[in-house]
Write a protein that holds these residues in place. Sequence first.
Motif, PDB file in Angstrom:
ATOM      1  N   VAL A 106       0.850  -1.197   0.000  1.00 24.76           N
ATOM      2  CA  VAL A 106       0.000   0.000   0.000  1.00 24.76           C
ATOM      3  C   VAL A 106       0.882   1.243   0.000  1.00 24.76           C
ATOM      4  O   VAL A 106       0.608   2.218  -0.700  1.00 24.76           O
ATOM      5  N   ARG A 107       1.966   1.212   0.782  1.00 22.86           N
ATOM      6  CA  ARG A 107       2.903   2.339   0.800  1.00 22.86           C
ATOM      7  C   ARG A 107       3.520   2.540  -0.578  1.00 22.86           C
ATOM      8  O   ARG A 107       3.619   3.664  -1.076  1.00 22.86           O
ATOM      9  N   ARG A 108       3.894   1.453  -1.244  1.00 19.15           N
ATOM     10  CA  ARG A 108       4.464   1.540  -2.599  1.00 19.15           C
ATOM     11  C   ARG A 108       3.433   2.030  -3.607  1.00 19.15           C
ATOM     12  O   ARG A 108       3.752   2.789  -4.521  1.00 19.15           O
ATOM     13  N   PHE A 109       2.196   1.560  -3.462  1.00 16.62           N
ATOM     14  CA  PHE A 109       1.087   2.029  -4.301  1.00 16.62           C
ATOM     15  C   PHE A 109       0.967   3.544  -4.189  1.00 16.62           C
ATOM     16  O   PHE A 109       0.890   4.256  -5.193  1.00 16.62           O
ATOM     17  N   GLU A 110       0.986   4.038  -2.968  1.00 11.66           N
ATOM     18  CA  GLU A 110       0.855   5.473  -2.715  1.00 11.66           C
ATOM     19  C   GLU A 110       2.014   6.247  -3.348  1.00 11.66           C
ATOM     20  O   GLU A 110       1.802   7.268  -4.012  1.00 11.66           O
ATOM     21  N   ILE A 111       3.217   5.747  -3.191  1.00  9.70           N
ATOM     22  CA  ILE A 111       4.402   6.404  -3.768  1.00  9.70           C
ATOM     23  C   ILE A 111       4.309   6.443  -5.283  1.00  9.70           C
ATOM     24  O   ILE A 111       4.549   7.478  -5.913  1.00  9.70           O
ATOM     25  N   CYS A 112       3.952   5.316  -5.903  1.00 11.34           N
ATOM     26  CA  CYS A 112       3.854   5.265  -7.371  1.00 11.34           C
ATOM     27  C   CYS A 112       2.793   6.230  -7.896  1.00 11.34           C
ATOM     28  O   CYS A 112       3.028   6.930  -8.889  1.00 11.34           O
ATOM     29  N   LEU A 113       1.637   6.278  -7.237  1.00 15.75           N
ATOM     30  CA  LEU A 113       0.586   7.154  -7.737  1.00 15.75           C
ATOM     31  C   LEU A 113       0.903   8.625  -7.523  1.00 15.75           C
ATOM     32  O   LEU A 113       0.637   9.451  -8.402  1.00 15.75           O
ATOM     33  N   ASP A 127       2.728  14.141 -14.140  1.00 13.89           N
ATOM     34  CA  ASP A 127       1.665  14.837 -14.880  1.00 13.89           C
ATOM     35  C   ASP A 127       1.749  16.347 -14.667  1.00 13.89           C
ATOM     36  O   ASP A 127       1.604  17.130 -15.606  1.00 13.89           O
ATOM     37  N   THR A 128       1.988  16.756 -13.432  1.00 14.60           N
ATOM     38  CA  THR A 128       2.084  18.182 -13.114  1.00 14.60           C
ATOM     39  C   THR A 128       3.272  18.829 -13.827  1.00 14.60           C
ATOM     40  O   THR A 128       3.147  19.909 -14.405  1.00 14.60           O
ATOM     41  N   LEU A 129       4.405  18.154 -13.791  1.00 16.07           N
ATOM     42  CA  LEU A 129       5.613  18.719 -14.401  1.00 16.07           C
ATOM     43  C   LEU A 129       5.576  18.690 -15.926  1.00 16.07           C
ATOM     44  O   LEU A 129       6.337  19.405 -16.573  1.00 16.07           O
ATOM     45  N   SER A 130       4.685  17.877 -16.513  1.00 11.58           N
ATOM     46  CA  SER A 130       4.615  17.790 -17.973  1.00 11.58           C
ATOM     47  C   SER A 130       3.815  18.933 -18.601  1.00 11.58           C
ATOM     48  O   SER A 130       3.905  19.161 -19.809  1.00 11.58           O
ATOM     49  N   SER A 165      -7.132  21.008 -10.948  1.00 12.70           N
ATOM     50  CA  SER A 165      -8.239  20.488 -10.138  1.00 12.70           C
ATOM     51  C   SER A 165      -8.312  18.966 -10.226  1.00 12.70           C
ATOM     52  O   SER A 165      -8.527  18.290  -9.211  1.00 12.70           O
ATOM     53  N   LEU A 166      -8.130  18.425 -11.417  1.00 12.18           N
ATOM     54  CA  LEU A 166      -8.160  16.980 -11.597  1.00 12.18           C
ATOM     55  C   LEU A 166      -7.004  16.308 -10.849  1.00 12.18           C
ATOM     56  O   LEU A 166      -7.186  15.281 -10.194  1.00 12.18           O
ATOM     57  N   ILE A 167      -5.826  16.910 -10.910  1.00 14.89           N
ATOM     58  CA  ILE A 167      -4.669  16.348 -10.198  1.00 14.89           C
ATOM     59  C   ILE A 167      -4.919  16.370  -8.687  1.00 14.89           C
ATOM     60  O   ILE A 167      -4.632  15.395  -7.990  1.00 14.89           O
ATOM     61  N   LEU A 168      -5.494  17.446  -8.173  1.00 13.72           N
ATOM     62  CA  LEU A 168      -5.812  17.515  -6.746  1.00 13.72           C
ATOM     63  C   LEU A 168      -6.869  16.482  -6.358  1.00 13.72           C
ATOM     64  O   LEU A 168      -6.771  15.851  -5.299  1.00 13.72           O
ATOM     65  N   LEU A 169      -7.868  16.291  -7.206  1.00 13.66           N
ATOM     66  CA  LEU A 169      -8.886  15.268  -6.951  1.00 13.66           C
ATOM     67  C   LEU A 169      -8.255  13.877  -6.906  1.00 13.66           C
ATOM     68  O   LEU A 169      -8.545  13.078  -6.014  1.00 13.66           O
ATOM     69  N   LEU A 170      -7.375  13.596  -7.856  1.00 17.44           N
ATOM     70  CA  LEU A 170      -6.709  12.296  -7.891  1.00 17.44           C
ATOM     71  C   LEU A 170      -5.803  12.107  -6.668  1.00 17.44           C
ATOM     72  O   LEU A 170      -5.729  11.001  -6.119  1.00 17.44           O
ATOM     73  N   CYS A 171      -5.135  13.172  -6.229  1.00 19.00           N
ATOM     74  CA  CYS A 171      -4.332  13.103  -4.995  1.00 19.00           C
ATOM     75  C   CYS A 171      -5.218  12.730  -3.812  1.00 19.00           C
ATOM     76  O   CYS A 171      -4.841  11.905  -2.967  1.00 19.00           O
ATOM     77  N   HIS A 172      -6.378  13.330  -3.748  1.00 20.05           N
ATOM     78  CA  HIS A 172      -7.311  13.021  -2.662  1.00 20.05           C
ATOM     79  C   HIS A 172      -7.773  11.566  -2.735  1.00 20.05           C
ATOM     80  O   HIS A 172      -7.877  10.892  -1.695  1.00 20.05           O
ATOM     81  N   LEU A 173      -8.032  11.068  -3.929  1.00 16.46           N
ATOM     82  CA  LEU A 173      -8.430   9.661  -4.083  1.00 16.46           C
ATOM     83  C   LEU A 173      -7.318   8.715  -3.640  1.00 16.46           C
ATOM     84  O   LEU A 173      -7.588   7.688  -3.002  1.00 16.46           O
ATOM     85  N   VAL A 174      -6.073   9.054  -3.965  1.00 16.24           N
ATOM     86  CA  VAL A 174      -4.938   8.233  -3.519  1.00 16.24           C
ATOM     87  C   VAL A 174      -4.889   8.220  -1.996  1.00 16.24           C
ATOM     88  O   VAL A 174      -4.739   7.158  -1.374  1.00 16.24           O
TER      89      VAL A 174
END
Length: 128
Positions: free
Chosen positions: A12-19, A26-29, A53-62
């Motif tokens: 789960v920790r690795r999942f979080e790091i990868c996401l 995505d942000t830097l691109s 906004s989408l990146i922040l939403l995805l961060c919250h989902l992670v």
Amino acid sequence: MRGDEIVVPENVRRFEICLYASLLVDTLSFPFRTIPEDVPESVIAMSALMSASLILLLCHLVWLAARQRRNWARWLLVMALGLSVLTLIGILNQEGWSLVTVIDAASAALTMVGLRLSFTGDARGWFV
């Protein structure tokens, strides 16, 4: 470690790091994306705001999946990955490979690895 702390499984920790790494990529691109000359500034600004906004939403989902153990959030991330891959395939069919598509593919690969980790090993049973 305090007695009331919950230990997050390694996968789960690795999942979080990868996401989170995928979302950082995505942000830097964003600056590398080419925008046609005839696009108004207001459209560019709205696009940037929607992307952020989408990146922040995805961060919250992670965070919900990894720290709050929400299985539905993990499945929303799986669906978001599916849409991302379909979009990437469509862009590759139309435009071919470019720096931006390589970055997008790397981001998708990080997400795939992370999501796979969330379904395997000591991550089983973590999500409720």
